[in-house]
Enzyme design. Structure first.
Site, PDB file in Angstrom:
ATOM      1  N   THR A  16      -1.505   0.562  16.747  1.00 41.02           N
ATOM      2  CA  THR A  16      -1.675  -0.412  15.405  1.00 41.02           C
ATOM      3  C   THR A  16      -1.094   0.613  14.177  1.00 41.02           C
ATOM      4  O   THR A  16      -0.708  -0.020  13.117  1.00 41.02           O
ATOM      5  CB  THR A  16      -3.240  -0.513  15.531  1.00 41.02           C
ATOM      6  OG1 THR A  16      -3.314  -1.358  16.587  1.00 41.02           O
ATOM      7  CG2 THR A  16      -3.821  -1.065  14.446  1.00 41.02           C
TER       8      THR A  16
ATOM      9  N   SER B 186      -1.232  -4.927  20.618  1.00 42.60           N
ATOM     10  CA  SER B 186      -1.840  -4.007  19.314  1.00 42.60           C
ATOM     11  C   SER B 186      -0.389  -4.353  18.937  1.00 42.60           C
ATOM     12  O   SER B 186       0.009  -4.406  17.760  1.00 42.60           O
ATOM     13  CB  SER B 186      -2.376  -2.842  19.678  1.00 42.60           C
ATOM     14  OG  SER B 186      -3.740  -3.472  20.045  1.00 42.60           O
TER      15      SER B 186
END
Ligand SMILES: [Zn+2]
Length: 380
Positions: free
Chosen positions: A153, A100
């Protein structure tokens, strides 16, 4: 989020006697108690360029996941209201299979980087994110997630760090940053900062309001917000209810007060956990929660007419395959193939002004370039 069980699973796979048993995944089934209603949302762009961009990321969400969620909801998903679809390639600078951190850095900053890097390129050189560039142009900015706000993220939009796990440094970078609206988990990390720092006090000193629940958050009608509504990640969908969509709509309400427009990232963060845990029930509940949020956001964007909504994923998690089921009853049946991320292009769905540029096959870094060009800020 990333778990380190792959090596253990692999070790089992190579044990001669255990191999066939442990590598063959069991079928899992899921059926929703009650499907939710999905409305047709007609988008009419009222202007050539978007004033606002809302990027929505389903962490670990794949086309197979979406199709399973669509079947489970008896043939309906809000995401189908998006007018255009594209595909993004997800390889990172040093791995075929991204994490991520690298995928987020790619679409937040336009640079491919190594797995584990947050907001820096492969040489660990800090890169400006679309959120920061939007701020420089006078726009407001927000992040709304269901995980700890320090996770990769959301962090890639604010922090610059070679190691995604240096959470206390990432927390300080949030405090030094200038995001107008933040909502997610992580109260404990901010309360107990590095060297005895209480970052919640520092945030309050910078003029942030710090509501601790969605109810408190919804009472706020103006000003900057740093809502840490859980100690760590938010609880599972059944316990947290509609926290994601409620926080997202409050963010839109406050950020849209800025005449210049806004940039916001909304993440269905724990779809990834459903994949890592090979837990179909969790996976479906998380995707449906994310899709209901997409529905609310699209309804607002359709009315607004000047907002581009882009929905995508950073990578696939769990290698989920739908192998059976029935649209009428919403029953689904399938298998996972890994407890880690897998390599596949991710879908990109778009809605609103300039939505048409998010079609075709492109690199995940192009999401950054396309968003920047859609605003009219030019590319780097
Ligand atoms: Zn993951």
């Amino acid at each position: 989020m990333m778990k380190k069980r792959t090596l253990i699973s692999l070790a089992f796979c190579f044990l001669p006697l255990a191999s066939n048993f442990s590598c063959v995944q069991k079928f899992q089934t899921f059926q929703m108690p009650r499907p939710y209603a999905v409305e047709k949302i007609a988008g009419q762009a009222k202007q050539e360029r978007p004033k606002n961009i809302i990027l929505m990321v389903g962490d670990g969400m794949s086309l197979a996941t979406m199709y399973t969620a669509w079947t489970a909801n008896q043939g309906h998903l809000n995401i189908e209201n998006c007018q255009y679809v594209g595909l993004a390639k997800t390889t990172s600078a040093n791995r075929l299979i991204t994490d991520s951190a690298a995928a987020g850095t790619a679409f937040a900053t336009g640079r491919k980087t190594d797995n584990g890097h947050v907001g820096v390129d492969a040489d660990e050189k800090p890169q400006a994110s679309i959120l920061e560039i939007a701020k420089q142009h006078g726009l407001a900015a927000g992040l709304v997630v269901t995980c700890n706000i320090l996770d990769a993220t959301p962090a890639v939009f604010v922090a610059k760090k070679g190691d995604r796990h240096q959470w206390s440094d990432i927390a300080s970078q949030y405090v030094a940053g200038d995001v107008d609206f933040v909502c997610g988990g992580g109260w404990s990390n901010f309360k107990n900062g590095k060297d005895g720092r209480d970052l919640t006090k520092e945030l309050a000193g910078k003029g942030y309001q710090l509501p601790r629940t969605v109810e408190e958050l919804e009472k706020i009608s103006k000003g900057k917000v740093f809502a840490l509504i859980a100690d760590d990640n938010l609880p599972k969908p059944k316990e947290r209810g509609e926290a994601l969509s409620r926080a997202a709509m409050k963010a839109i309400e406050l950020l849209s007060k800025n005449d210049q427009g806004f940039f916001m990232m909304i993440e269905g963060s724990m779809i990834d956990d459903g994949g890592h845990d090979n837990d179909l029930d969790r996976l479906m509940n998380e995707v449906h929660d994310f899709d209901r949020t997409i529905g609310k956001v699209l309804q607002w964007a359709a009315k607004d007419g000047g907002t581009l909504v882009v929905v995508t994923a950073d990578h696939e998690t769990g290698g989920w395959t739908l192998l059976g089921g029935d649209i009428t009853s919403g029953k689904v049946k399938g298998k996972f193939s890994t407890d880690d991320h897998s390599g596949v292009m991710v879908p990109v769905y778009s809605f609103g002004p300039k939505a048409e540029v998010f079609t075709g096959i492109f690199e995940n870094t192009d999401l950054f370039n396309k968003m920047l060009a859609a605003y009219g800020f030019g590319t780097k």
